[in-house]
Design a protein around this motif. Sequence first.
Motif, PDB file in Angstrom:
ATOM      1  N   UNK A   1       0.738  -1.116   0.041  1.00 12.48           N
ATOM      2  CA  UNK A   1      -0.096   0.050  -0.107  1.00 12.48           C
ATOM      3  C   UNK A   1       0.830   1.413  -0.113  1.00 12.48           C
ATOM      4  N   UNK A   2       0.249   2.259  -0.644  1.00 13.07           N
ATOM      5  CA  UNK A   2       1.041   3.508  -0.802  1.00 13.07           C
ATOM      6  C   UNK A   2       1.055   4.167   0.607  1.00 13.07           C
TER       7      UNK A   2
ATOM      8  N   UNK B   1      10.691  -6.152 -12.509  1.00 20.29           N
ATOM      9  CA  UNK B   1       9.764  -5.355 -11.681  1.00 20.29           C
ATOM     10  C   UNK B   1       9.689  -3.966 -12.433  1.00 20.29           C
ATOM     11  N   UNK B   2       8.809  -3.774 -13.376  1.00 20.32           N
ATOM     12  CA  UNK B   2       8.827  -2.519 -14.210  1.00 20.32           C
ATOM     13  C   UNK B   2       8.209  -1.276 -13.618  1.00 20.32           C
TER      14      UNK B   2
ATOM     15  N   UNK C   1       5.630  -6.017  -6.952  1.00 22.95           N
ATOM     16  CA  UNK C   1       5.178  -5.085  -8.070  1.00 22.95           C
ATOM     17  C   UNK C   1       5.060  -3.650  -7.944  1.00 22.95           C
ATOM     18  N   UNK C   2       4.873  -3.446  -6.764  1.00 24.92           N
ATOM     19  CA  UNK C   2       4.517  -1.903  -6.166  1.00 24.92           C
ATOM     20  C   UNK C   2       5.792  -1.220  -5.980  1.00 24.92           C
ATOM     21  N   UNK C   3       6.980  -1.815  -5.755  1.00 22.48           N
ATOM     22  CA  UNK C   3       8.242  -1.532  -4.928  1.00 22.48           C
ATOM     23  C   UNK C   3       8.969  -0.314  -5.576  1.00 22.48           C
ATOM     24  N   UNK C   4       9.292   0.787  -5.401  1.00 26.62           N
ATOM     25  CA  UNK C   4       9.940   1.695  -5.998  1.00 26.62           C
ATOM     26  C   UNK C   4      11.702   1.163  -6.028  1.00 26.62           C
ATOM     27  N   UNK C   5      12.113   0.434  -5.116  1.00 24.14           N
ATOM     28  CA  UNK C   5      13.543  -0.232  -5.271  1.00 24.14           C
ATOM     29  C   UNK C   5      13.337  -1.615  -4.857  1.00 24.14           C
ATOM     30  N   UNK C   6      14.380  -2.413  -5.599  1.00 25.48           N
ATOM     31  CA  UNK C   6      14.489  -3.979  -5.232  1.00 25.48           C
ATOM     32  C   UNK C   6      15.967  -4.049  -4.696  1.00 25.48           C
ATOM     33  N   UNK C   7      15.956  -4.952  -3.597  1.00 24.77           N
ATOM     34  CA  UNK C   7      17.351  -4.890  -3.099  1.00 24.77           C
ATOM     35  C   UNK C   7      17.694  -6.318  -2.966  1.00 24.77           C
TER      36      UNK C   7
END
Length: 509
Positions: free
Chosen positions: A397-398, A444-445, A416-422
């Motif tokens: 959730x935002x 993760x577009x 799918x909603x993440x701004x960053x993937x680590x």
Amino acid sequence: MFAGGSLQALNRLYYDVEPLFAGDRRLLIRYALFHTERQASGRRFSRQRDIDWLDWDSVTTDPPDLLVSSGATNTLYEAGCDVALVPHGAGHNRFTPYFEGVAGLARGQLRSDDGRLPAFLALPGPASAERLRIDCPEALPFAEITGDLCFERLRLSTRMRREYRRALGLDPDRRLVLVASTWLGRSLFAHHPSLPERLLAALPMDDYAVAFVPHPNILAVHGGMESLFRRQLENGLIMVDPGEGWRAALLAADCVVGDHGSIGFYGAALGIPTAVAAFGFEEMPPESPLAAFGRLAPAFHAAGDLFGQIERLCDADPIRDECFSQALAEPDPGPSRRLRAGLYRTLSLDEPAGPDPRMFPPPTPVPHWRPTSAWRAEVEIDGGDAVCRRFPSDDGRRGPGHLVADVRCLDVSARDRADAIVRHHDALSDGEAQQEGLLLLDEHPFAQVASVRTDPEALAWACADGRRFRTVCDPELADAAVSVWFAAGRPDSGEWHVNGGTVSVHRIR
């Protein structure tokens, strides 16, 4: 023979009482389940621990020499043998809906239809003796204030606190908030069913962890807790085995948010700061120790500022009152010695030298538990100084800040909603890290950056706009580094002092 009808009744017998008789080859110890509406939890407890229990019909056909139970009911007299009773909660405090009096001491539970009474009745404190004088005075000659076995083991196990915290993945400076609920309509869970997950989302995850310990009977009323909290369990909410685990988790806690159940009372008696989010005063005599605790404990407002209340609670002074000693006596010799002597006396056997009570083993989280792997990061930047706070976000959730997901996150919507993937849990070679970053962005577009560890103090970043970065930071700042850079506007280079360490970012392409 040990007899019970529910998980919590068998729990006390299996973990607290049976070990006191270990090694005495004169005794044949068996377990039986008597008929009760909550027998399903007792069956489940027995299966999980491979207890070979007898059905009740077998007991009444071939009775033992002594029947020991932690659940008072006149059904026990059907066996036609002596009965000994031990308590399974923090004192005798709550009315029983089926008889006149409090549960465990009501005449309808203690006395058989033909007038038989327990041969031995262990009482945890003087308040129980006073209540017995009201509810079933004819049982007083068979009663003894032994103290409480569970509380004795809690006291003895305090020296294991650091091990319990390590078993739950807690750093020394991270505070554990334990949320405990009894069952039925006046419980914390009945009033505030979403409080565990709301606390999880409201508390900075690097400073706090949240554990939820529901009463076993909630399973019969509300259904499986692990299923209800599956998403939260997979993102950091701690739940433990309902056998010994809850007691070790209590000792690991820095504060307790509870209700009128035993866990909050035990916690407060141990000096752990405790607040109540609900309290069933209607379920107990006003003069009971539990009611006195309810009047003394600070209220926790589930609709209020959760973070602020928890901060204040963790720093609060312990509740000090005689209600605890009235409910839970600490005689010398202690409860284990007194109970053991009383049961041998009832069996007309000489008491041999026996084992001392055991400390609790380190707790094990339930199978679905996983560390937090999706979070919302809030960053405050003041020139070259930055503070990053992370909050678990299990469903993507935002909210304030931005979303970050670890590659070990199982929640599709969060990723799918993440701004960053680590990917920081181990290191890849430079070439492999660069390739991994590109693959993560492709998968993760929505993500603007993928961060991959290349050695303990170095990260390789791939950005959706085509830029590449090398970042140097302390190992524990890897997750914060990407968030600080993101909050700073994603510049080509920068250096910030973050949470006591340094993050240095340089564009390489």
